[in-house]
Enzyme design. Structure first.
Site, PDB file in Angstrom:
ATOM      1  N   GLU A 261       0.821  -1.217   0.000  1.00 40.05           N
ATOM      2  CA  GLU A 261       0.000   0.000   0.000  1.00 40.05           C
ATOM      3  C   GLU A 261       0.852   1.263   0.000  1.00 40.05           C
ATOM      4  OE1 GLU A 261      -3.115  -2.743   0.582  1.00 40.05           O
ATOM      5  OE2 GLU A 261      -1.328  -2.559   1.849  1.00 40.05           O
ATOM      6  N   THR A 262       0.330   2.264  -0.701  1.00 41.29           N
ATOM      7  CA  THR A 262       0.840   3.633  -0.605  1.00 41.29           C
ATOM      8  C   THR A 262      -0.294   4.486  -0.045  1.00 41.29           C
ATOM      9  OG1 THR A 262       2.379   3.370  -2.450  1.00 41.29           O
ATOM     10  CG2 THR A 262       1.737   5.618  -1.880  1.00 41.29           C
TER      11      THR A 262
END
Length: 286
Positions: A46-47
């Protein structure tokens, strides 16, 4: 345009363990396609994008921000470890002075607070319901082969299948299990599963872990998520019911590994606590 960016290892107190997330600090919204391009470039599970909600907001002083999460292939509704990573950047790097931070997300308002050397996330508890075995038989076989399965549940909140292995298995069996997650998508026939949680009961006599897990989400471009907070919103609900406990200690048995403290509340929420390590600071040029 320069965007401050950080890599934070969540649910660990040391670098290169736990679950890494990229965290970007945004003064304003980006063009919609740019979020996904950045997340694809970072290529982590995830970002996270922390966004100021008002022009006068300050990353060091304000207490409420917008928050979105992207995998390398799509936006998601809930991500625990990237929320913890986001709070770590605000608390530890930006030196935010508030005791509690609020994030406005696709899953509603989420809160994070510091308790000693942990950050505690206030997340929605995600119940898992009995699942007809026949519907997911092929997917379970792809995940665990001929291993003995004790229970199968489905969580509509994060679209994940929870597969509990027999209590006769030790933690080491789960750790050593060779999983080819890329085969999951062809084996999934219901159209509703986007993640697979494998779990086994722990040995919680004394100070041991109450349960162990691994999590796979190839539908989101994540073959194995090292330590997944949202999966523990499901696991917390399930194991609290199974063990008759509100306070639990969990360990996710990925190669990197990570520990989570779980507290199931009476208001339909769950507190998930973990440590963090900031390992990279820089700027994106876009």
């Amino acid at each position: 345009m320069q965007i401050p960016i950080f890599t934070v290892d969540a649910f660990t107190n040391r670098p290169f363990a736990g679950n890494p997330a990229a965290v970007c600090l945004l003064e304003n919204d980006l063009d919609e396609d740019l979020y996904q391009k950045i997340a694809t470039e970072m290529n982590l599970s995830e970002t996270a994008f922390i966004r100021k909600l008002n022009p006068g907001d300050d990353f060091s002083k304000s207490s409420c921000f917008g928050l979105r999460w992207f995998t390398p292939v799509s936006e998601i509704r809930l991500c625990g470890h990237a929320t913890l990573a986001s709070a770590a950047v605000l608390f530890h790097v930006q030196k935010n002075t508030n005791s509690v931070l609020s994030f406005m997300t696709l899953s509603g308002e989420l809160k994070a607070r510091q308790v000693k050397d942990h950050i505690v996330l206030d997340l929605p508890l995600c119940p898992a319901y009995p699942q007809e075995l026949k519907e997911v038989e092929e997917l379970i076989k792809a995940a665990v082969g001929d291993m003995s399965v004790q229970d199968v549940r489905y969580s509509p909140d994060i679209k994940s299948l929870l597969v509990r292995l027999s209590d006769t298995y030790e933690r080491s069996v789960l750790e050593e299990l060779k999983v080819s997650a890329q085969h999951f998508m062809s084996a999934e026939k219901t159209g509703k599963v986007k993640g697979v949680i494998l779990t086994v009961k722990g040995n919680s006599s004394g100070k041991g872990h109450d349960f162990y897990s691994r999590y796979f989400a190839p539908w989101y471009g994540v073959l194995e998520d090292p330590v997944c907070g949202s999966a523990h919103a499901v696991l917390g609900s399930y194991w609290s019911e199974q063990l008759g406990k509100k306070e639990m200690l969990a360990f996710q048995c990925s190669r990197r590994g990570g520990e989570l403290k779980i507290s199931v509340r009476s208001d339909g929420r769950v507190d998930i606590a973990g440590q963090s390590a900031v390992v990279l600071k820089g700027n994106l040029t876009v």
